[in-house]
Scaffold this motif. Structure first.
Motif, PDB file in Angstrom:
ATOM      1  N   THR A 116       0.827  -1.208   0.000  1.00 60.26           N
ATOM      2  CA  THR A 116       0.000   0.000   0.000  1.00 60.26           C
ATOM      3  C   THR A 116       0.859   1.255   0.000  1.00 60.26           C
ATOM      4  O   THR A 116       0.614   2.189  -0.770  1.00 60.26           O
ATOM      5  CB  THR A 116      -0.960  -0.003   1.205  1.00 60.26           C
ATOM      6  OG1 THR A 116      -1.804  -1.162   1.115  1.00 60.26           O
ATOM      7  CG2 THR A 116      -1.817   1.247   1.237  1.00 60.26           C
ATOM      8  N   GLU A 117       1.880   1.285   0.859  1.00 57.45           N
ATOM      9  CA  GLU A 117       2.766   2.449   0.905  1.00 57.45           C
ATOM     10  C   GLU A 117       3.534   2.617  -0.405  1.00 57.45           C
ATOM     11  O   GLU A 117       3.685   3.737  -0.907  1.00 57.45           O
ATOM     12  CB  GLU A 117       3.750   2.332   2.071  1.00 57.45           C
ATOM     13  CG  GLU A 117       3.082   2.481   3.423  1.00 57.45           C
ATOM     14  CD  GLU A 117       3.992   1.990   4.534  1.00 57.45           C
ATOM     15  OE1 GLU A 117       4.337   0.786   4.513  1.00 57.45           O
ATOM     16  OE2 GLU A 117       4.353   2.805   5.393  1.00 57.45           O
ATOM     17  N   CYS A 118       4.033   1.521  -0.954  1.00 56.79           N
ATOM     18  CA  CYS A 118       4.780   1.608  -2.205  1.00 56.79           C
ATOM     19  C   CYS A 118       3.896   2.079  -3.359  1.00 56.79           C
ATOM     20  O   CYS A 118       4.318   2.903  -4.177  1.00 56.79           O
ATOM     21  CB  CYS A 118       5.437   0.271  -2.546  1.00 56.79           C
ATOM     22  SG  CYS A 118       6.973  -0.032  -1.634  1.00 56.79           S
ATOM     23  N   VAL A 119       2.668   1.594  -3.419  1.00 57.66           N
ATOM     24  CA  VAL A 119       1.754   2.047  -4.469  1.00 57.66           C
ATOM     25  C   VAL A 119       1.543   3.555  -4.351  1.00 57.66           C
ATOM     26  O   VAL A 119       1.636   4.296  -5.335  1.00 57.66           O
ATOM     27  CB  VAL A 119       0.413   1.291  -4.426  1.00 57.66           C
ATOM     28  CG1 VAL A 119      -0.628   1.967  -5.311  1.00 57.66           C
ATOM     29  CG2 VAL A 119       0.612  -0.156  -4.864  1.00 57.66           C
ATOM     30  N   GLY A 120       1.289   4.043  -3.143  1.00 54.21           N
ATOM     31  CA  GLY A 120       1.106   5.476  -2.942  1.00 54.21           C
ATOM     32  C   GLY A 120       2.344   6.275  -3.319  1.00 54.21           C
ATOM     33  O   GLY A 120       2.256   7.324  -3.966  1.00 54.21           O
ATOM     34  N   PHE A 121       3.515   5.791  -2.907  1.00 53.23           N
ATOM     35  CA  PHE A 121       4.775   6.460  -3.228  1.00 53.23           C
ATOM     36  C   PHE A 121       4.969   6.543  -4.738  1.00 53.23           C
ATOM     37  O   PHE A 121       5.231   7.618  -5.284  1.00 53.23           O
ATOM     38  CB  PHE A 121       5.945   5.711  -2.583  1.00 53.23           C
ATOM     39  CG  PHE A 121       7.300   6.217  -3.003  1.00 53.23           C
ATOM     40  CD1 PHE A 121       7.854   7.339  -2.403  1.00 53.23           C
ATOM     41  CD2 PHE A 121       8.020   5.569  -3.999  1.00 53.23           C
ATOM     42  CE1 PHE A 121       9.111   7.813  -2.799  1.00 53.23           C
ATOM     43  CE2 PHE A 121       9.274   6.030  -4.390  1.00 53.23           C
ATOM     44  CZ  PHE A 121       9.817   7.159  -3.787  1.00 53.23           C
ATOM     45  N   TYR A 122       4.860   5.416  -5.429  1.00 54.02           N
ATOM     46  CA  TYR A 122       5.110   5.417  -6.868  1.00 54.02           C
ATOM     47  C   TYR A 122       4.037   6.182  -7.640  1.00 54.02           C
ATOM     48  O   TYR A 122       4.344   6.828  -8.641  1.00 54.02           O
ATOM     49  CB  TYR A 122       5.302   3.991  -7.395  1.00 54.02           C
ATOM     50  CG  TYR A 122       6.659   3.452  -7.023  1.00 54.02           C
ATOM     51  CD1 TYR A 122       7.805   3.891  -7.682  1.00 54.02           C
ATOM     52  CD2 TYR A 122       6.815   2.537  -5.991  1.00 54.02           C
ATOM     53  CE1 TYR A 122       9.068   3.436  -7.318  1.00 54.02           C
ATOM     54  CE2 TYR A 122       8.071   2.073  -5.626  1.00 54.02           C
ATOM     55  CZ  TYR A 122       9.188   2.528  -6.302  1.00 54.02           C
ATOM     56  OH  TYR A 122      10.440   2.077  -5.945  1.00 54.02           O
ATOM     57  N   GLN A 123       2.791   6.153  -7.179  1.00 50.23           N
ATOM     58  CA  GLN A 123       1.774   6.987  -7.833  1.00 50.23           C
ATOM     59  C   GLN A 123       2.174   8.461  -7.741  1.00 50.23           C
ATOM     60  O   GLN A 123       2.057   9.202  -8.714  1.00 50.23           O
ATOM     61  CB  GLN A 123       0.398   6.790  -7.184  1.00 50.23           C
ATOM     62  CG  GLN A 123      -0.299   5.535  -7.631  1.00 50.23           C
ATOM     63  CD  GLN A 123      -1.662   5.393  -6.991  1.00 50.23           C
ATOM     64  OE1 GLN A 123      -1.798   5.376  -5.768  1.00 50.23           O
ATOM     65  NE2 GLN A 123      -2.679   5.277  -7.816  1.00 50.23           N
ATOM     66  N   ALA A 124       2.663   8.888  -6.594  1.00 44.98           N
ATOM     67  CA  ALA A 124       3.034  10.289  -6.385  1.00 44.98           C
ATOM     68  C   ALA A 124       4.239  10.689  -7.233  1.00 44.98           C
ATOM     69  O   ALA A 124       4.205  11.707  -7.930  1.00 44.98           O
ATOM     70  CB  ALA A 124       3.314  10.549  -4.903  1.00 44.98           C
ATOM     71  N   VAL A 125       5.317   9.907  -7.190  1.00 46.89           N
ATOM     72  CA  VAL A 125       6.549  10.330  -7.865  1.00 46.89           C
ATOM     73  C   VAL A 125       6.536  10.076  -9.371  1.00 46.89           C
ATOM     74  O   VAL A 125       7.232  10.763 -10.123  1.00 46.89           O
ATOM     75  CB  VAL A 125       7.821   9.702  -7.232  1.00 46.89           C
ATOM     76  CG1 VAL A 125       7.948  10.105  -5.776  1.00 46.89           C
ATOM     77  CG2 VAL A 125       7.875   8.198  -7.410  1.00 46.89           C
ATOM     78  N   LEU A 126       5.747   9.108  -9.827  1.00 46.29           N
ATOM     79  CA  LEU A 126       5.758   8.791 -11.254  1.00 46.29           C
ATOM     80  C   LEU A 126       4.752   9.603 -12.068  1.00 46.29           C
ATOM     81  O   LEU A 126       4.881   9.703 -13.294  1.00 46.29           O
ATOM     82  CB  LEU A 126       5.527   7.297 -11.465  1.00 46.29           C
ATOM     83  CG  LEU A 126       6.633   6.380 -10.946  1.00 46.29           C
ATOM     84  CD1 LEU A 126       6.277   4.916 -11.207  1.00 46.29           C
ATOM     85  CD2 LEU A 126       7.975   6.734 -11.557  1.00 46.29           C
ATOM     86  N   GLU A 127       3.772  10.196 -11.415  1.00 46.95           N
ATOM     87  CA  GLU A 127       2.768  10.979 -12.140  1.00 46.95           C
ATOM     88  C   GLU A 127       3.406  12.097 -12.967  1.00 46.95           C
ATOM     89  O   GLU A 127       3.045  12.286 -14.139  1.00 46.95           O
ATOM     90  CB  GLU A 127       1.718  11.522 -11.170  1.00 46.95           C
ATOM     91  CG  GLU A 127       0.540  12.181 -11.853  1.00 46.95           C
ATOM     92  CD  GLU A 127       0.756  13.665 -12.109  1.00 46.95           C
ATOM     93  OE1 GLU A 127       0.152  14.175 -13.069  1.00 46.95           O
ATOM     94  OE2 GLU A 127       1.526  14.312 -11.380  1.00 46.95           O
ATOM     95  N   PRO A 128       4.394  12.860 -12.434  1.00 45.13           N
ATOM     96  CA  PRO A 128       5.006  13.896 -13.272  1.00 45.13           C
ATOM     97  C   PRO A 128       5.756  13.348 -14.486  1.00 45.13           C
ATOM     98  O   PRO A 128       6.052  14.087 -15.417  1.00 45.13           O
ATOM     99  CB  PRO A 128       5.993  14.594 -12.324  1.00 45.13           C
ATOM    100  CG  PRO A 128       5.557  14.249 -10.956  1.00 45.13           C
ATOM    101  CD  PRO A 128       4.903  12.905 -11.061  1.00 45.13           C
ATOM    102  N   LEU A 129       6.062  12.075 -14.486  1.00 42.65           N
ATOM    103  CA  LEU A 129       6.775  11.448 -15.600  1.00 42.65           C
ATOM    104  C   LEU A 129       5.813  10.819 -16.603  1.00 42.65           C
ATOM    105  O   LEU A 129       6.235  10.178 -17.561  1.00 42.65           O
ATOM    106  CB  LEU A 129       7.754  10.393 -15.077  1.00 42.65           C
ATOM    107  CG  LEU A 129       8.726  10.862 -13.991  1.00 42.65           C
ATOM    108  CD1 LEU A 129       9.653   9.731 -13.591  1.00 42.65           C
ATOM    109  CD2 LEU A 129       9.509  12.082 -14.430  1.00 42.65           C
ATOM    110  N   GLY A 130       4.505  10.964 -16.346  1.00 43.46           N
ATOM    111  CA  GLY A 130       3.506  10.445 -17.266  1.00 43.46           C
ATOM    112  C   GLY A 130       2.987   9.059 -16.943  1.00 43.46           C
ATOM    113  O   GLY A 130       2.211   8.484 -17.691  1.00 43.46           O
ATOM    114  N   TYR A 131       3.397   8.509 -15.813  1.00 38.07           N
ATOM    115  CA  TYR A 131       2.956   7.171 -15.411  1.00 38.07           C
ATOM    116  C   TYR A 131       1.627   7.218 -14.673  1.00 38.07           C
ATOM    117  O   TYR A 131       1.307   8.210 -14.009  1.00 38.07           O
ATOM    118  CB  TYR A 131       3.969   6.527 -14.461  1.00 38.07           C
ATOM    119  CG  TYR A 131       5.120   5.836 -15.128  1.00 38.07           C
ATOM    120  CD1 TYR A 131       5.160   4.445 -15.228  1.00 38.07           C
ATOM    121  CD2 TYR A 131       6.189   6.558 -15.639  1.00 38.07           C
ATOM    122  CE1 TYR A 131       6.229   3.808 -15.812  1.00 38.07           C
ATOM    123  CE2 TYR A 131       7.264   5.927 -16.226  1.00 38.07           C
ATOM    124  CZ  TYR A 131       7.281   4.546 -16.315  1.00 38.07           C
ATOM    125  OH  TYR A 131       8.339   3.915 -16.902  1.00 38.07           O
TER     126      TYR A 131
END
Length: 127
Positions: free
Chosen positions: A13-28
């Protein structure tokens, strides 16, 4: 060329939240939200999170279109159990246009956000 990367975590759950946050500016975006979590961009699924013993001692980098995107991803790293590691900067020892920032995800893996394009540092691209 790599097609995709799968990492394991006991903090899904924490990793999903982290990667959603940091990858969104990269288009993910999170595209597959089942037992396995699949992130992708531009019609590709290339980053996966799955429950399991945490993958450790790994370092991987996500490509950014410009310096602004590197800054945006790095700025979001202090969320969902992650943390900023090394701020965005040029790494001329790699090559003159290598611009990267580094973070640690909730399992303490080193995650890099990098732009290697010449000319990506124009004033309009930098925050």
């Amino acid at each position: 060329m790599l097609d995709h990367l799968e990492i394991h975590t006991r903090r899904l759950t924490e990793c999903v939240g982290f990667y959603q946050a940091v990858l969104e500016p990269l288009g993910y975006a999170l595209i597959v939200d089942g037992d396995q979590k699949g992130f992708g961009h531009d019609g590709r699924l290339d980053f996966w999170l799955v429950d399991g013993e945490a993958s450790t001692h790994v370092h991987y980098a996500f490509a950014a279109h410009d310096w602004k995107s590197v800054h945006a991803a790095f700025d979001r790293a202090d969320s969902h159990g992650g943390r900023q590691d090394r701020g965005p900067a040029l790494a001329p020892h790699i090559h003159p246009d290598y611009f990267a920032g580094y973070a640690r995800d909730p399992d303490d893996r080193l995650v890099e956000f990098v732009c290697q394009r010449a000319g990506a540092s124009t004033e309009q691209d930098v925050t």
